[in-house]
Design an enzyme around this catalytic site. Structure first.
Site, PDB file in Angstrom:
ATOM      1  N   LYS A  53       0.811  -1.176  -0.051  1.00 44.14           N
ATOM      2  CA  LYS A  53       0.070   0.202   0.083  1.00 44.14           C
ATOM      3  C   LYS A  53       0.873   1.263   0.022  1.00 44.14           C
ATOM      4  O   LYS A  53       0.573   2.163  -0.721  1.00 44.14           O
ATOM      5  CB  LYS A  53      -0.934  -0.057   1.191  1.00 44.14           C
ATOM      6  CG  LYS A  53      -2.045  -1.117   1.015  1.00 44.14           C
ATOM      7  CD  LYS A  53      -2.885  -1.165   2.329  1.00 44.14           C
ATOM      8  CE  LYS A  53      -4.030  -2.536   2.080  1.00 44.14           C
ATOM      9  NZ  LYS A  53      -4.856  -2.700   3.456  1.00 44.14           N
ATOM     10  N   GLN A  97      -5.027  -1.416   9.621  1.00 46.79           N
ATOM     11  CA  GLN A  97      -4.840  -2.688   9.191  1.00 46.79           C
ATOM     12  C   GLN A  97      -5.401  -3.979  10.060  1.00 46.79           C
ATOM     13  O   GLN A  97      -4.915  -4.024  11.210  1.00 46.79           O
ATOM     14  CB  GLN A  97      -3.357  -3.030   9.017  1.00 46.79           C
ATOM     15  CG  GLN A  97      -3.058  -4.129   8.078  1.00 46.79           C
ATOM     16  CD  GLN A  97      -3.490  -4.162   6.774  1.00 46.79           C
ATOM     17  OE1 GLN A  97      -3.523  -3.152   6.046  1.00 46.79           O
ATOM     18  NE2 GLN A  97      -3.887  -5.253   6.264  1.00 46.79           N
ATOM     19  N   ASP A 120     -11.470   2.861   4.551  1.00 49.62           N
ATOM     20  CA  ASP A 120     -11.968   1.431   4.176  1.00 49.62           C
ATOM     21  C   ASP A 120     -13.565   1.198   4.591  1.00 49.62           C
ATOM     22  O   ASP A 120     -13.824   0.290   4.263  1.00 49.62           O
ATOM     23  CB  ASP A 120     -11.284   0.215   4.954  1.00 49.62           C
ATOM     24  CG  ASP A 120     -10.627  -0.603   3.524  1.00 49.62           C
ATOM     25  OD1 ASP A 120     -11.069  -0.457   2.766  1.00 49.62           O
ATOM     26  OD2 ASP A 120      -9.429  -1.569   4.091  1.00 49.62           O
TER      27      ASP A 120
END
Lengths: 287, 287
Positions: A53, A97, A120
């Site tokens: 990422k 994460q 997200d």
């Protein structure tokens, strides 16, 4: 007959290129988007994902800041970190994460996100909007990536039967919602589902997020169906999907390979989400 | 064979009685719960529902306050009202009766609710928690009532195939989530679903929220299935369900009648939610 192989790598490249152009426009307008990632613990796969990422973000001109609190961090410490990033006006998008280490209450950490910086789309306020069928600024990257693949390959979704296997918050549940919102008739399967292969055979669009290598063979697939393989299991330094490609390819209409299918889309959609959140924040600040 | 008729009236009475006992405990501990309802516009059915809610609340000792802003209220006016009630420490639970008049942005009004006072669980933060499979304090009343009926009649849900017809925020979507969270394999159908009767015939548990009187006949029903009829359409001063009872009763294993099935449960669950929210607020205040 043989399935059309969906080239996620190529589609992801196009999305990244588009995101890169939008980044440049934001830079010209005053500042590059900034994405902050919180990586806690020593999950090897998470480490690889986050590194990728960061690499892509930097290629696109997105400012990338990695936070690595110690693996024995408490819930309160991670909540404090996420609150601090949420309050920092320079930060446009935040990604926590997952999974977090076992001693941490993951929900509390996610709840601490500013919903306007939720890269997200996992904050319940954003997830709730999505699940109610409302518009959201950033949908969860992996299922959003699957939808984009279906769209780019003109797979008929409206009115189709779709079956999603796996009910995680990260993939299965939002995938079912996105397909419902796109007018598919969706069945959500999971570990308690009986006669899974028969249920899967009802699907015109089959999305698997199981994590058991090559479990899905031709007996799960209706002839001509689109098969989207989200399963990524590391084996011997490579990754394997849920789908037994040799068995499924002659039966399916479309198939995403592993690697090179859904995987590259997750990062591309995260970049798209970051730019969209940054643009929305700039717009809100100017209004 | 003939279906067991699920007596929603009786189950609702039991839930109301239990809520009444909990109200008395709260009164003894310092104060009766307070439920505020916002009714805007001249929808006849809404008027009747709200009157019934008020009557039951008062029977149970819940303080009930009705707000009836004018039918031509703006979004901003309703948002201001909901914010005011959210900020009022005396108010435990707030219900915005839907639908709101056409000129009002319903989403903005719901978003203005304090999630801790959200009597029907429609605030996106609460809906998101539910959709992520997390615990919530108050789930949407009507689908929560359907789940309670299934539970009280020992209808097997875990591992069962469930089909929900209708994808509204009020019934269909949260119903699908609650059934998924209870380990059913759920298919969510809607106006774009093809061959609806065939899909419904896959169901061990069939929940219909369509609003088309007697549309669901025996051809929709797998022998022995539980059929939960949420459809309530007013006809000639009476109400009709989605299910053609004469046709379905000989085939189904369980059936909710209309009236007397799901209808009474909606109000009972709202009362339960109100008491639960009030207790949680008292608890939070004491902590």
């Amino acid at each position: 007959m043989s399935a059309i192989i969906i080239d996620g790598k190529k589609v992801a490249e196009e999305i990244r290129a588009d995101a890169g152009l939008r980044v440049r426009a934001l830079v010209d307008a005053g500042g590059a988007p900034r994405l902050d990632v919180v990586l806690c613990g020593d999950n090897a796969a998470s480490g690889i994902y986050v590194r990728n990422k960061g690499r892509v973000a930097e290629q696109l001109g997105i400012r990338f800041t990695l936070h690595t609190p110690p693996a024995d961090s408490t819930t309160a410490q991670l909540v404090a970190l996420v609150r601090e990033l949420s309050a920092d006006d320079d930060v446009d998008a935040i990604l926590v994460q997952l999974p977090l280490p076992g001693q941490v209450d993951q929900d509390q950490v996610i709840d601490a996100l500013d919903p306007a910086k939720d890269a997200d789309g996992f904050h319940p306020a954003n997830f709730g909007r999505l699940a109610e069928g409302r518009a959201v600024t950033a949908a969860p990257s992996t299922p959003a990536g699957c939808m984009e693949l279906l769209r780019r390959y003109d797979v008929p979704v409206r009115g189709a039967r779709a079956v999603v296997v796996g009910r995680s918050t990260i993939v299965g549940r939002p995938m079912a919602v996105l397909l419902t919102n796109a007018d598919a008739t969706v069945t959500l399967c999971h570990s308690r589902t009986k006669d899974l292969s028969a249920v899967c055979r009802e699907a015109d669009v089959l999305v698997t997020a199981i994590g058991r290598p090559r479990m899905v063979d031709a007996s799960f697939v209706k002839p001509g169906a689109a098969v989207i393989d989200v399963g990524i299991t590391p084996i011997d330094g490579r990754v394997a999907g849920d789908v037994d490609r040799e068995s499924v390819e002659p039966v399916a209409g479309w198939l995403t390979p592993v690697p090179g299918g859904v995987g590259p889309m997750t990062i591309a959609m995260l970049m798209q989400n970051t730019v969209t959140l940054a643009a929305a924040r700039r717009h809100a600040a100017a209004a």
